[in-house]
Scaffold this motif. Structure first.
Motif, short mmCIF file in Angstrom:
data_model
loop_
_atom_site.label_atom_id
_atom_site.label_comp_id
_atom_site.label_asym_id
_atom_site.label_seq_id
_atom_site.Cartn_x
_atom_site.Cartn_y
_atom_site.Cartn_z
N VAL A 365 0.83 -1.20 0.00
CA VAL A 365 0.00 0.00 0.00
C VAL A 365 0.86 1.25 0.00
CG1 VAL A 365 -1.74 1.29 1.28
CG2 VAL A 365 -1.85 -1.21 1.17
N ASN A 366 1.91 1.24 0.82
CA ASN A 366 2.71 2.45 0.99
C ASN A 366 3.97 2.47 0.13
OD1 ASN A 366 1.00 3.55 2.96
ND2 ASN A 366 1.93 2.25 4.54
N SER A 608 -8.68 5.89 15.19
CA SER A 608 -10.08 5.46 15.27
C SER A 608 -10.50 5.42 16.74
CB SER A 608 -10.24 4.08 14.64
OG SER A 608 -9.53 3.11 15.40
N ARG A 622 -3.55 -0.10 11.15
CA ARG A 622 -3.15 0.80 10.07
C ARG A 622 -3.49 2.25 10.38
NH1 ARG A 622 -4.19 -1.64 4.23
NH2 ARG A 622 -4.80 0.53 3.96
N ARG A 623 -4.51 2.47 11.19
CA ARG A 623 -4.87 3.84 11.56
C ARG A 623 -4.03 4.36 12.72
NH1 ARG A 623 -10.21 5.39 10.13
NH2 ARG A 623 -9.81 7.28 11.34
N TYR A 626 2.61 3.17 11.70
CA TYR A 626 3.23 2.49 10.56
C TYR A 626 4.67 2.14 10.91
CZ TYR A 626 5.64 6.92 9.65
OH TYR A 626 6.42 8.04 9.77
N SER A 713 -2.70 8.46 8.88
CA SER A 713 -2.61 7.35 7.93
C SER A 713 -3.31 7.71 6.63
CB SER A 713 -3.25 6.10 8.52
OG SER A 713 -4.64 6.31 8.71
N ASP A 715 -5.59 5.86 5.34
CA ASP A 715 -7.01 5.59 5.59
C ASP A 715 -7.69 6.81 6.19
OD1 ASP A 715 -6.53 3.07 4.69
OD2 ASP A 715 -6.34 2.18 6.68
N SER A 716 -7.02 7.46 7.13
CA SER A 716 -7.60 8.65 7.75
C SER A 716 -7.73 9.77 6.74
CB SER A 716 -6.71 9.08 8.93
OG SER A 716 -7.19 10.27 9.50
N VAL A 718 -8.13 9.44 3.47
CA VAL A 718 -9.24 9.10 2.57
C VAL A 718 -10.57 9.40 3.23
CG1 VAL A 718 -10.40 7.18 1.41
CG2 VAL A 718 -7.92 7.40 1.28
N GLN A 719 -10.69 9.07 4.51
CA GLN A 719 -11.94 9.33 5.23
C GLN A 719 -12.22 10.82 5.29
OE1 GLN A 719 -11.96 7.83 9.22
NE2 GLN A 719 -14.18 7.99 9.43
N ASN A 722 -13.45 11.98 1.98
CA ASN A 722 -14.84 11.56 1.74
C ASN A 722 -15.81 12.49 2.45
OD1 ASN A 722 -14.15 9.41 0.11
ND2 ASN A 722 -14.04 7.95 1.82
#
Length: 725
Positions: A365-366, A608, A622-623, A626, A713, A715-716, A718-719, A722
């Motif tokens: 991913v990274n 999270s 992952r949140r 790393y 991260s 993921d964070s 991307v959230q 969104n």
């Protein structure tokens, strides 16, 4: 039986002392006076055999010793004489003795000036009386050749004259010489006529040359027999200042042979044309085809080349073993379907290699792409070499040859249970050299290669370390944590409390705090007093000196002996006892340093809800954080290794760069191996990073990059995007 030669009496005297009885040559029978005379002469020569004389009126002494003990029945294939000087006998020469000299089909001797001594008692020195270390070393070179001829003429088939900056592959040398007749006159090496500035000025005839001394000169027994009586004359009638030129001239005049005129000798007796400090520090491709390698003036480079040669030999033996096992067990042919995954997650994924430079990690991913690791680059180079060796095994009979041009692209995947698979798209030259169909074409071919892992074998930890590294494998049972600290007493309290709670029962750790003055210094010292009850704590005072992590770590380690195991750490770390155990196992004195990949937390603001509820920091969501592959600040090595790889650059101030500089030195060190692996027992607690705008540009960019990477991260992110959309 002691055999003594007396050139003035022109007689051979055999002495044997047994129960105080002396038996002399037949010529002394019935003549007690002669018997006593010969006994006294023989005894005197035996006692003073340290000085082996061969003198002339015009030159005091050409060659003398003490020589290693000569056994009448000692036999061997090749005798190698190495010229060295007093300032190199304990460095270059001793590294030769401990590396390739242990793997030659014969005997190796080191020739030095008369009064030379060594701190190493095991190195076989021959001290040449009347010879010093003056340059050029014509006298030493001729004396060495004369000594070898006088003492070992009938014991060896071949003789090699070398310098202390030469590497010799013993098995390759033996393969070459086994096909030649030592009873005929041979002078083998890389032929020379002088460099461009000297061409035509060395008094060489049209058909004359000389064997260049650097890559080594091989002489047959017959050549030594013919040339040795004339060495004194040649030494007294020198025409140049080059000892290899003069030795070649002497052989040409009195033996009648020149050095081998053969273009291939440039490869076999290889002389690296780069500057002496750069030779063999990069790629070692030229090592494969060579018999001798010159010049290697740095002992660490000598060890690097030797390690490469031995590993290549080990690889060849493993390949032969695998082939034999395959033939015996009738293993089925190679198949890319040797792994049968039961789930999609178990399916090994190929990584794409672009033109041997960039690798695209399809499952990372990274890391969508990064430069090709040295491991992969080197392994693919060896695979290509092996492939084309197999292709061209019968090239002469077939009248064609294949030459590698370049790699278009490739794929690589690792199957932990079985091995590594490669698919390579190559461009190569197809050459047909047999008339009348001579042609050269550029063609494209695919190669499918599998490297299989050997079966798993259970072996004790100490046994494998001892087999690989010998005495170096003696692991220290005590770890010294070196911690630079300025202020941040609350963070230090967390560090110390965690260390006490997790490793309270351990008596194998010490803490060396390199302490700078700060406003909360008193609180820090109180905490040190608390933890000193369960571990040894030493304070190195830095007072009001400007903060520099490189200087602090250097100062902290300077109070420890060379065989102390260091762990260079940071106050923001949490360390488990399991991590300390793995640090101990992965660090080997004088052989291996360990740069663990730590788990670095993101800012808690991006966590999270579940991550915020976890009180224990040893969680790896992952949140939450790393593994920082680009971080080199934490390192484990022995104090002596820190010094030998070059230590810290103490001119670097402020945040960062000193760890990258040390890591690069470790990677470039030819005598050390660098180990990197994710270490779950090391967690870096998040803290805001301040990047001083006055930093140098490269240092500032690195600081800002680390700051950005540690905020949250993917993921964070991307959230958050969104929510914005």
């Amino acid at each position: 039986m002691l055999l003594v030669r007396n050139d003035r009496l022109m007689d051979m005297i055999y002495l044997r002392v047994d129960k105080k009885e002396v038996v002399t040559h037949e010529m002394s029978k019935g003549r007690p006076g002669f018997a006593l005379l010969f006994f006294l002469i023989g005894t005197t020569i035996g006692l003073f055999s340290t000085w082996c004389l061969w003198s002339t009126p015009s030159l005091a002494v050409l060659t003398a010793c003490p020589a290693p003990q000569i056994h009448e029945k000692e036999k061997g294939f090749v005798l190698i004489g190495i010229m060295t000087a007093a300032k190199y006998v304990d460095t270059r020469a001793y590294n030769v003795w401990r590396t390739w000299a242990q793997h030659v089909p014969g005997k190796v001797l080191f020739f030095v000036a008369e009064n030379t001594t060594s701190i190493h008692s095991d190195i076989p020195l021959v001290r040449l009386k009347g010879v010093d270390d003056s340059y050029p070393p014509q006298k030493k070179s001729f004396a060495m050749v004369k000594w070898m001829a006088d003492n070992y003429m009938d014991s060896f088939s071949w003789f090699l004259r070398a310098d202390d900056d030469l590497y010799i592959k013993g098995e390759s040398l033996e393969r070459l010489l086994r096909g030649l007749d030592a009873s005929r006159s041979h002078a083998i090496g890389q032929a020379g006529l002088g460099n461009s500035a000297e061409y035509g000025l060395l008094a060489l005839g049209q058909s004359d040359n000389y064997c260049m001394g650097g890559p080594g000169v091989v002489l047959s027994r017959e050549t030594m027999r013919k040339v040795s009586p004339h060495l004194q004359y040649c030494l007294e009638h020198l025409l140049t200042g080059h000892e290899d030129v003069e030795l070649g001239r002497c052989i040409r005049k009195h033996v009648g042979v020149a050095c081998t005129w053969n273009y291939e000798m440039q490869t076999l007796f290889h002389n690296n044309q780069s500057t002496s400090n750069d030779a063999y520090t990069g790629s070692l491709d030229e090592v494969k085809a060579a018999i001798t390698l010159h010049p290697i003036k740095n002992p660490s480079v000598m060890r690097r080349v030797h390690s490469h040669v031995r590993m290549t030999k080990l690889k060849e033996l493993r390949e032969k073993r695998a082939i034999l096992i395959s033939e015996m067990s009738l293993t089925p042919s190679i198949s890319l379907k040797r792994n049968e995954p039961s789930t999609l997650q178990d399916m090994p994924i190929f990584s794409f290699i672009d033109n041997n430079r960039i690798i695209f990690c399809s499952d990372g991913v990274n890391c969508p792409r990064h430069t090709l690791e040295q491991r992969t680059r080197g392994e693919m180079g060896r695979i290509v070499t092996q492939l084309f060796d197999d292709f061209n095994a019968n090239a002469r009979q077939r009248g064609r040859v294949l030459q590698f041009q370049n790699l278009q692209y490739g794929y690589e995947r690792i199957i932990p249970k079985y091995g590594v698979d490669y698919i390579m798209d190559m461009i190569l030259w197809f050459k047909k050299f047999r008339p009348p169909h001579r042609t050269t074409l550029s063609v494209r071919r695919h190669a499918y290669v599998q490297q299989s892992f050997s079966p798993l074998t259970r072996i004790s930890e100490n046994s494998i370390r001892s087999k690989l590294y010998g005495e170096k494998a003696n692991a220290s049972d005590h770890i010294h944590l070196i911690l630079p600290l300025k202020g941040r007493s609350g963070v230090f309290a967390r560090f110390a409390t965690h260390l006490r709670n997790t490793c309270m029962r351990s008596n194998r750790i010490s803490l060396v705090v390199v302490l700078y003055s700060s406003d909360d210094e008193d609180e820090t010292r109180k905490k040190m007093d608390e933890i000193s009850s369960f571990m040894n704590v030493k304070i190195v005072e830095m007072r009001d000196e400007p903060f520099s992590r490189g200087i602090a770590l250097t100062r902290g380690s300077s109070h420890l002996p060379d065989d102390s195991l260091l762990f260079l750490t940071d106050v923001d770390m949490l360390i488990s006892c399991d991590a300390l155990r793995r640090i101990q196992l992965n660090t080997i004195y004088k052989a291996q340093v360990f740069f663990p990949i730590v788990f670095s937390e993101f800012s808690p603001d991006s966590w999270s809800e579940n991550d915020r509820l976890l009180a224990d920091s040893f969680h790896y969501g992952r949140r939450r954080g790393y593994f920082r592959h680009f971080g080199y600040g934490l390192a484990a090595m022995y104090k002596g290794d820190l010094h030998s790889i070059g230590g810290f650059n103490t001119s670097i101030t402020g945040w960062g760069m000193e760890d990258v500089d040390l890591f690069e030195k470790a990677v470039k060190s030819p005598s050390h191996r660098v180990i990197r692996s994710p270490e779950p027992g090391l967690v870096h607690i998040y803290h805001p990073i301040h990047c001083d705008p006055s930093m140098p540009i490269a240092q500032l960019a690195m600081c800002q990059g680390s700051k950005a990477a540690s905020l949250s991260s993917i993921d964070s992110l991307v959230q958050s995007l969104n929510h914005l959309s």
